[in-house]
Design a protein around this motif. Sequence first.
Motif, short mmCIF file in Angstrom:
data_model
loop_
_atom_site.label_atom_id
_atom_site.label_comp_id
_atom_site.label_asym_id
_atom_site.label_seq_id
_atom_site.Cartn_x
_atom_site.Cartn_y
_atom_site.Cartn_z
N ASP A 1 69.71 33.11 -65.55
CA ASP A 1 70.92 32.32 -65.74
C ASP A 1 70.63 30.84 -65.98
O ASP A 1 71.53 30.00 -65.91
CB ASP A 1 71.88 32.48 -64.56
CG ASP A 1 71.37 31.83 -63.29
OD1 ASP A 1 70.19 31.43 -63.26
OD2 ASP A 1 72.14 31.72 -62.32
N ALA A 2 69.37 30.51 -66.29
CA ALA A 2 69.03 29.13 -66.65
C ALA A 2 68.48 29.04 -68.07
O ALA A 2 67.92 28.01 -68.45
CB ALA A 2 68.02 28.57 -65.66
N TYR B 1 69.34 28.19 -71.05
CA TYR B 1 70.25 27.48 -71.95
C TYR B 1 69.66 27.41 -73.35
O TYR B 1 68.43 27.45 -73.53
CB TYR B 1 70.51 26.07 -71.44
CG TYR B 1 71.30 25.99 -70.16
CD1 TYR B 1 72.68 26.17 -70.16
CD2 TYR B 1 70.66 25.73 -68.95
CE1 TYR B 1 73.41 26.09 -69.00
CE2 TYR B 1 71.39 25.65 -67.77
CZ TYR B 1 72.76 25.83 -67.81
OH TYR B 1 73.49 25.75 -66.65
N HIS C 1 77.22 20.70 -72.80
CA HIS C 1 76.83 21.44 -71.60
C HIS C 1 77.82 22.58 -71.35
O HIS C 1 77.41 23.71 -71.07
CB HIS C 1 76.76 20.51 -70.39
CG HIS C 1 76.55 21.23 -69.10
ND1 HIS C 1 75.32 21.76 -68.74
CD2 HIS C 1 77.41 21.55 -68.09
CE1 HIS C 1 75.43 22.36 -67.57
NE2 HIS C 1 76.68 22.25 -67.15
N VAL D 1 77.06 26.55 -71.24
CA VAL D 1 77.38 27.39 -70.08
C VAL D 1 78.21 28.60 -70.52
O VAL D 1 77.95 29.74 -70.10
CB VAL D 1 78.13 26.58 -69.00
CG1 VAL D 1 78.73 27.50 -67.95
CG2 VAL D 1 77.20 25.57 -68.34
N ASN E 1 77.21 32.57 -70.27
CA ASN E 1 78.05 33.55 -69.60
C ASN E 1 78.43 34.69 -70.54
O ASN E 1 78.52 35.85 -70.11
CB ASN E 1 79.30 32.87 -69.04
CG ASN E 1 79.06 32.23 -67.68
OD1 ASN E 1 79.41 32.79 -66.66
ND2 ASN E 1 78.43 31.06 -67.67
N GLN F 1 75.69 29.17 -59.36
CA GLN F 1 76.30 27.92 -59.83
C GLN F 1 76.71 27.97 -61.30
O GLN F 1 77.66 27.29 -61.70
CB GLN F 1 75.33 26.74 -59.62
CG GLN F 1 75.15 26.32 -58.18
CD GLN F 1 74.03 27.08 -57.49
OE1 GLN F 1 73.56 28.10 -58.01
NE2 GLN F 1 73.61 26.62 -56.34
N ASN F 2 76.01 28.76 -62.11
CA ASN F 2 76.28 28.78 -63.54
C ASN F 2 77.22 29.89 -63.98
O ASN F 2 77.53 29.99 -65.17
CB ASN F 2 74.96 28.94 -64.32
CG ASN F 2 74.05 27.74 -64.14
OD1 ASN F 2 74.51 26.63 -63.96
ND2 ASN F 2 72.75 27.97 -64.21
N ASN G 1 81.69 25.15 -58.27
CA ASN G 1 81.75 26.29 -59.17
C ASN G 1 81.71 27.61 -58.42
O ASN G 1 82.38 28.58 -58.78
CB ASN G 1 80.59 26.23 -60.17
CG ASN G 1 80.73 25.09 -61.15
OD1 ASN G 1 81.81 24.52 -61.29
ND2 ASN G 1 79.65 24.73 -61.83
#
Length: 336
Positions: free
Chosen positions: A36-37, A39, A53, A57, A61, A82-83, A112
């Motif tokens: 989940d990091a 990006y 950003h 995100v 997702n 968190q994401n 979040n």
Amino acid sequence: MKILLVGYHNPHFVNTIVLREKAIGYLGHEAIGFDDAKYMLPGRIRSRFPFLHQWDVEHLNENLVNTARQHKPDCCLVVGGQNILPQTVSRIKHMGIPIALWTTDVPADFKNILESASFYDHLFCAGSEASDIFHARGFENVTWLPFACDPNFHKRISLNIDESHQFAKDIVFVGSYYSNRARILEGIADLDLGVWGPYWQKLEVHSPLKKKAINIKMNYDQWVKIFNASKINIVIHYQDGKLPCHQASPKLFEAMACGCFVLTDRQKDAQALFKDKEHLVFFDDPQDLRAKIKYYLDHEDERKRIAERGFIEVLEKHTYQHRVKSILDILQKENE
């Protein structure tokens, strides 16, 4: 059973998401990993342009939803969280996939997580401070589930002559620099102490720890050697005086799984999990720490008995297999 495991994979060293993933496999299940990091845009761009950003995100997702749709897992476990957006949790649930959250960090950025919390089937918390926050908000589907160890990674090993020469110390501390840790360790800097971990360059120029601390980011195979070479391993929990932090450090379980004698500060969750002078020893302040170091260096048999009982305790109750099994049992019961 197929389990979609969502969490951050550090590209430089084995982190706890890897250990949770391994535990799923040890239990005979299939882990489908989702980082989940991952990006699309570099952090320096996202930090300068909030709208980019947010776009990234949302893209991340959407990828998670597509991964769930493609693999059709039996359940989904989000580590950290968190994401992950509320609508993402909802969409995965609507596919008929039970989904749970396992918080990890202290609640520095909990906004979040709180926005998404009501959409999860269950909330697992590495620290009781997160459980307290959820309970205060009226959530009932909350379980305290601490960190743990993996005996395939954290274990007793034999060191060669060069490794013993490099790592052997009476007392060791492995972990990142924080000011509360530095203050405590400075009080025993005149002893046979070794300190390893990142960010210790932040020490004050005249700190007596300057000659003791090695500023380094280490993988588990290095600090397992340090643990095995030491007589006493010190664990000092993160505290900044602002954020609540009760959780027991992963190093607590990992050091004990290596057969180490552990001296640790009186962290709330650690005290709930382990018995003083039976599995490990708690200290109150730098003076108490110093006195207990001297006592247990002088009483080797007692030190080894406590270390052995701690070793047995973590292997019997505190591995990641235990943790993952608890999660699956609770999710299965709630979805029967």
